[in-house]
Design an enzyme around this catalytic site. Structure first.
Site, mmCIF file in Angstrom:
data_model
loop_
_atom_site.group_PDB
_atom_site.id
_atom_site.type_symbol
_atom_site.label_atom_id
_atom_site.label_comp_id
_atom_site.label_asym_id
_atom_site.label_seq_id
_atom_site.Cartn_x
_atom_site.Cartn_y
_atom_site.Cartn_z
ATOM 1 N N LEU A 12 0.823 -1.205 0.000
ATOM 2 C CA LEU A 12 0.000 0.000 0.000
ATOM 3 C C LEU A 12 0.859 1.258 0.000
ATOM 4 C CD1 LEU A 12 -3.376 0.365 1.715
ATOM 5 C CD2 LEU A 12 -1.785 2.271 1.847
ATOM 6 N N TYR A 135 0.195 -9.926 16.424
ATOM 7 C CA TYR A 135 0.008 -8.959 15.335
ATOM 8 C C TYR A 135 -1.229 -8.115 15.589
ATOM 9 C CZ TYR A 135 -1.425 -7.162 10.780
ATOM 10 O OH TYR A 135 -1.850 -6.347 9.758
#
Length: 298
Positions: A12, A135
């Protein structure tokens, strides 16, 4: 405008730099050597996990706006090394946030659907996160760090990011194309519902959020379709005209270090109402993915 992007070597972040370059004065920040095609931007080698270098680069550049797309995103690696996950996803976001606060810069911090537990998705921005695993927990803490420290801040959540651009890293979507093209079977989870995010579309939404709105808080900026990974693989195969075996498997049957949200996915009605760059349907996204792939000779 002076705009900085962290995670510029990533999917991204790299797309964001490409869309900004030539239109704004751009600082691209990544760890190690630049892996992007040459362009009208400045590169800074800085590590989100070291506590200092990213903040120093931002303070030296003095951006007016920052897209924080950098993160430790290998879910299983984060589970095996939670200290690294914390340093990058929480400490790194704190570095960025401290600089933005000091400079009065607007911040959009990119986050993930994994902040939800996957018990009752798809989720809206108003649903309460319940992250599972290193995470997910560190990304959720990073969201709070950004929102707490920077007055002019939005958090943009994406999911299952992929890209067909040259040099982009391997993802589930690219592996489907590559394996089926070689006549190899593809294993895909039949019990995990996800949203997806074509990197170019996600970057466009994040940059519009950053540069063209004053929205503060959380916004879901994934593509619009929620589907399981078997169906995703089948749709990719159809879009590319590929035959081959797609093998459904259960997450419980695969040795994974980190838990996965199973009934996940992001609701994007708010982004559809707010943004000009609207979330794509899966068919629109995969057609653009196929066009990207064709341009790289894949």
């Amino acid at each position: 405008m002076r705009v900085a992007v962290t995670g510029a070597n990533g999917l991204l972040g790299g797309e964001a730099v490409a869309q900004l370059a030539g239109r704004h004065e751009v600082l691209a920040i990544g760890r190690g050597a630049c892996r992007l095609p040459a362009g009208p931007f400045t590169w800074a080698d800085a590590d989100l996990g070291d506590g200092r270098s990213v903040e120093a680069a931002l303070r030296a550049f003095r951006p007016e706006a920052v897209l924080h797309a950098g993160a430790a995103t290998d879910v299983d690696a984060c589970e095996r090394d939670p200290e690294l996950a914390w340093r990058v996803n929480v400490g790194g976001t704190e570095q960025v946030a401290r600089a933005c606060r000091a400079l009065g810069a607007r911040l959009v911090a990119v986050s993930t659907d994994y902040v939800f537990d996957g018990e009752a998705g798809p989720y809206s921005e108003d649903d309460v996160p319940n992250p599972r695993g290193a995470y997910a927990r560190t990304k959720r803490c990073g969201e709070e760090a950004a929102l707490l420290l920077v007055p002019d801040c939005a958090v943009a959540r994406v999911a299952v990011v992929y890209s067909g651009r040259p040099g982009a890293k391997s993802t589930f979507a690219t592996q489907v194309v590559e394996k089926l093209s070689r006549g190899e079977p593809v294993k895909a989870f039949s019990d995990q519902l996800v949203s997806t995010t074509l990197a170019a579309s996600g970057a466009a939404m994040c940059l519009e959020l950053l540069l063209e709105t004053s929205y503060r808080g959380v916004l879901h900026t994934s593509d619009a379709t929620v589907l399981d990974r078997v169906e995703l693989a089948r749709r990719i195969a159809r879009r590319f005209g590929l035959a081959g075996e797609i093998v459904p498997v259960k997450t419980a049957d695969v040795k994974l270090a980190a838990p996965r949200p199973l009934r996940g996915g992001l609701r994007v009605e708010r982004a559809k109402a707010l943004l000009r760059n609207r979330p794509l349907s899966i068919d629109e996204a995969l057609e653009r993915f196929r066009a990207e792939w064709a341009r790289r000779g894949g």
